[in-house]
Write a protein that holds these residues in place. Structure first.
Motif, PDB file in Angstrom:
ATOM      1  N   SER A   1      24.454 -48.441  53.399  1.00 21.27           N
ATOM      2  CA  SER A   1      25.139 -49.707  53.644  1.00 21.27           C
ATOM      3  C   SER A   1      26.464 -49.446  54.333  1.00 21.27           C
ATOM      4  O   SER A   1      27.027 -48.356  54.245  1.00 21.27           O
ATOM      5  CB  SER A   1      25.350 -50.470  52.337  1.00 21.27           C
TER       6      SER A   1
ATOM      7  N   ASN B   1      18.013 -52.610  60.887  1.00 22.58           N
ATOM      8  CA  ASN B   1      19.270 -53.150  60.374  1.00 22.58           C
ATOM      9  C   ASN B   1      19.019 -54.534  59.810  1.00 22.58           C
ATOM     10  O   ASN B   1      18.414 -55.388  60.470  1.00 22.58           O
ATOM     11  CB  ASN B   1      20.320 -53.214  61.487  1.00 22.58           C
ATOM     12  N   SER B   2      19.497 -54.769  58.593  1.00 19.89           N
ATOM     13  CA  SER B   2      19.224 -56.042  57.917  1.00 19.89           C
ATOM     14  C   SER B   2      20.059 -57.196  58.460  1.00 19.89           C
ATOM     15  O   SER B   2      19.681 -58.350  58.315  1.00 19.89           O
ATOM     16  CB  SER B   2      19.508 -55.892  56.424  1.00 19.89           C
TER      17      SER B   2
ATOM     18  N   PHE C   1       9.609 -55.785  57.142  1.00 20.62           N
ATOM     19  CA  PHE C   1      11.015 -55.899  56.754  1.00 20.62           C
ATOM     20  C   PHE C   1      11.425 -57.363  56.932  1.00 20.62           C
ATOM     21  O   PHE C   1      11.197 -57.944  58.006  1.00 20.62           O
ATOM     22  CB  PHE C   1      11.906 -55.016  57.620  1.00 20.62           C
ATOM     23  N   SER C   2      12.039 -57.950  55.916  1.00 18.66           N
ATOM     24  CA  SER C   2      12.475 -59.343  56.028  1.00 18.66           C
ATOM     25  C   SER C   2      13.826 -59.518  55.363  1.00 18.66           C
ATOM     26  O   SER C   2      14.127 -58.888  54.339  1.00 18.66           O
ATOM     27  CB  SER C   2      11.446 -60.287  55.385  1.00 18.66           C
ATOM     28  N   GLY C   3      14.638 -60.362  55.968  1.00 19.95           N
ATOM     29  CA  GLY C   3      15.952 -60.704  55.445  1.00 19.95           C
ATOM     30  C   GLY C   3      16.300 -62.120  55.838  1.00 19.95           C
ATOM     31  O   GLY C   3      15.486 -62.842  56.423  1.00 19.95           O
TER      32      GLY C   3
ATOM     33  N   GLU D   1      26.096 -54.804  55.267  1.00 24.72           N
ATOM     34  CA  GLU D   1      24.753 -54.877  55.800  1.00 24.72           C
ATOM     35  C   GLU D   1      24.055 -53.551  55.538  1.00 24.72           C
ATOM     36  O   GLU D   1      24.699 -52.543  55.256  1.00 24.72           O
ATOM     37  CB  GLU D   1      24.769 -55.202  57.301  1.00 24.72           C
TER      38      GLU D   1
ATOM     39  N   THR E   1      21.112 -58.242  52.122  1.00 25.51           N
ATOM     40  CA  THR E   1      19.867 -58.052  51.380  1.00 25.51           C
ATOM     41  C   THR E   1      18.731 -57.756  52.348  1.00 25.51           C
ATOM     42  O   THR E   1      18.741 -58.199  53.501  1.00 25.51           O
ATOM     43  CB  THR E   1      19.508 -59.309  50.561  1.00 25.51           C
ATOM     44  N   LEU E   2      17.752 -57.004  51.866  1.00 28.93           N
ATOM     45  CA  LEU E   2      16.593 -56.644  52.682  1.00 28.93           C
ATOM     46  C   LEU E   2      15.398 -56.452  51.753  1.00 28.93           C
ATOM     47  O   LEU E   2      15.500 -55.804  50.711  1.00 28.93           O
ATOM     48  CB  LEU E   2      16.856 -55.371  53.471  1.00 28.93           C
TER      49      LEU E   2
ATOM     50  N   TYR F   1      17.987 -45.452  52.931  1.00 29.64           N
ATOM     51  CA  TYR F   1      18.826 -46.591  53.284  1.00 29.64           C
ATOM     52  C   TYR F   1      20.288 -46.275  52.995  1.00 29.64           C
ATOM     53  O   TYR F   1      20.624 -45.423  52.174  1.00 29.64           O
ATOM     54  CB  TYR F   1      18.393 -47.849  52.526  1.00 29.64           C
TER      55      TYR F   1
ATOM     56  N   SER G   1      21.173 -50.513  56.526  1.00 29.44           N
ATOM     57  CA  SER G   1      20.413 -49.801  57.551  1.00 29.44           C
ATOM     58  C   SER G   1      19.354 -48.949  56.864  1.00 29.44           C
ATOM     59  O   SER G   1      19.641 -48.283  55.867  1.00 29.44           O
ATOM     60  CB  SER G   1      21.321 -48.919  58.411  1.00 29.44           C
TER      61      SER G   1
END
Length: 404
Positions: free
Chosen positions: A300, A275-276, A256-258, A236, A280-281, A298, A238
């Motif tokens: 991961s 946090n995604s 922000f979209s996931g 994921e 993917t984000l 960012y 951040s």
């Protein structure tokens, strides 16, 4: 106060001037919404105390600048949503094997009225297509099962050998291939020209696949600037906003979209953490004044919760080969195997079916139709039987599910 002498209590007559008129608010009425944010209407009147009694006065006698709102926000409880479905349609064929479809729509569980499908985006949804049989056809041999009405295509002849087929396997920039050897091929001349041109395009429209990085979205020329971050499944993302010069009052915003989150913001962005929840984000910035923007950092990490099935796959990059996963018969009702595709935001996805033999005897699989979902619109198309097809996305993300 015990050590101090207590004074005697006494009453004195007073005659003060009448109190000035003031606003009086009655208790608010019922909330306009049974869940979520609504409005409640309250009665606001101008009154004055005369001889111990409230006397109604004209509104102009009360201070206009201090008048309370007649409608106030209210929230009774948090809304909950769920998928609902129409009845199944008739079989698509008058004989032989076909499909039945049904419409899905998102319902508020309290009002039982349809709402925007985005509210149900992250909730499990049952199938909207199933197989059906209308009996044998007089001349059924050599025919293809019906499916979605999209442009049929002929498989490319240069992919008939296994060696040639590997040329079109997924070229992942950072992430290991889901299966098969990692093979290097030289891009075509058209792709080289595109890479040269996009080297000057700036940060907007790019896909970042490194484990960590800094994305500078300040000073971009376009009003809307979109970037995407991708990592392997099981991770994921951040994101921390290091700097922000967005003008919130001018309508500038960051989105922000996931697959499992959706968040917008403008004020108090610096040092905030996003946090995604998946691998993917997508980050979209809208600016009005030239030069404004944000700087993101960012990283991961291993996902705290499992959001994928063991048979799921993730593809990035300009091309890839998708093979439906093999499952054992005892797994038929338990898992829905998905392939997630993410490309750069400025690009779109085309999926061409080269060989779609989904019968139970082929390759020891137990799938008989494929769902292809356009993530940006959440629209799903179904391909059934041995149909060959060409599908194109409207956005930069797609999902494929192999169903029984």
């Amino acid at each position: 106060c015990q050590p101090v002498p207590k004074p005697e209590s006494r009453m004195e007559v007073c005659d003060l001037n009448p109190c000035p008129p003031r606003w009086k608010v009655t208790p608010a009425g019922p909330c306009s919404s049974s869940c979520g944010l609504g409005l409640a209407v309250q009665l606001v009147t101008c009154v004055q105390i005369l001889h111990g009694q409230e006397v109604l006065q004209e509104d102009r006698l009360c201070p206009v600048a201090e008048k309370p709102l007649t409608s106030v926000p209210c929230v009774i409880r948090t809304c909950s949503y769920e998928w609902s479905f129409s009845e199944w349609s008739e079989c698509s064929t008058s004989c032989g094997n076909g499909i039945q479809t049904r419409q899905d729509f998102c319902l508020s569980s309290l009002t039982h009225k349809p709402v925007n499908p985005l509210f149900c985006r992250h909730f499990p949804k049952a199938i909207v297509v199933r197989g059906c049989s209308a009996g044998p056809c007089p001349e059924q041999e050599g025919t293809l099962s019906p499916g979605a009405q999209l442009q049929p295509v002929t498989p490319a002849t240069h992919l008939t050998t296994a060696a040639a087929a590997t040329e079109h396997r997924h070229k992942d920039l950072d992430v290991p291939l889901p299966a098969g050897p990692r093979e290097q091929t030289k891009p075509s001349g058209g792709e080289e020209d595109t890479a040269k041109r996009c080297s000057l395009c700036g940060v907007c429209g790019k896909l970042f696949l490194n484990a960590t990085g800094i994305i500078n979205m300040t000073g971009v020329e376009s009003r809307d600037c979109t970037v995407a971050i991708g990592r392997p499944l099981r991770e994921e993302i951040s994101v921390t906003i290091l700097e922000s010069s967005l003008n919130c009052s001018a309508g500038e915003v960051l989105l922000f979209s996931g697959r499992m989150m959706w968040r917008t913001g403008c004020r108090k962005l610096p040092l905030s953490l996003i946090n995604s929840r998946t691998n993917t984000l997508i980050v979209k910035q809208r600016v009005v004044l030239p030069g404004n923007g944000v700087i993101l950092q960012y990283s991961s990490r291993t996902a705290t919760k499992k959001y994928y099935q063991d048979c799921d796959q993730q593809l990035f990059g300009p091309r890839g080969e998708i093979v439906n996963p093999v499952q054992l018969p005892d797994q038929r009702q338990e898992l829905v195997c998905r392939t997630f595709i993410t490309v750069a935001p400025r690009q779109r996805i085309s999926i061409r079916a080269l060989n779609a033999d989904l019968g139970p005897e082929g390759n020891h699989t137990h799938f008989n139709y494929i769902l292809v979902r356009d993530v940006s619109t959440m629209k799903t198309v179904v391909f059934h039987g041995k149909q060959q097809f060409l599908w194109q996305s409207t956005g930069s993300q797609a999902e494929i599910e192999f169903h029984e």
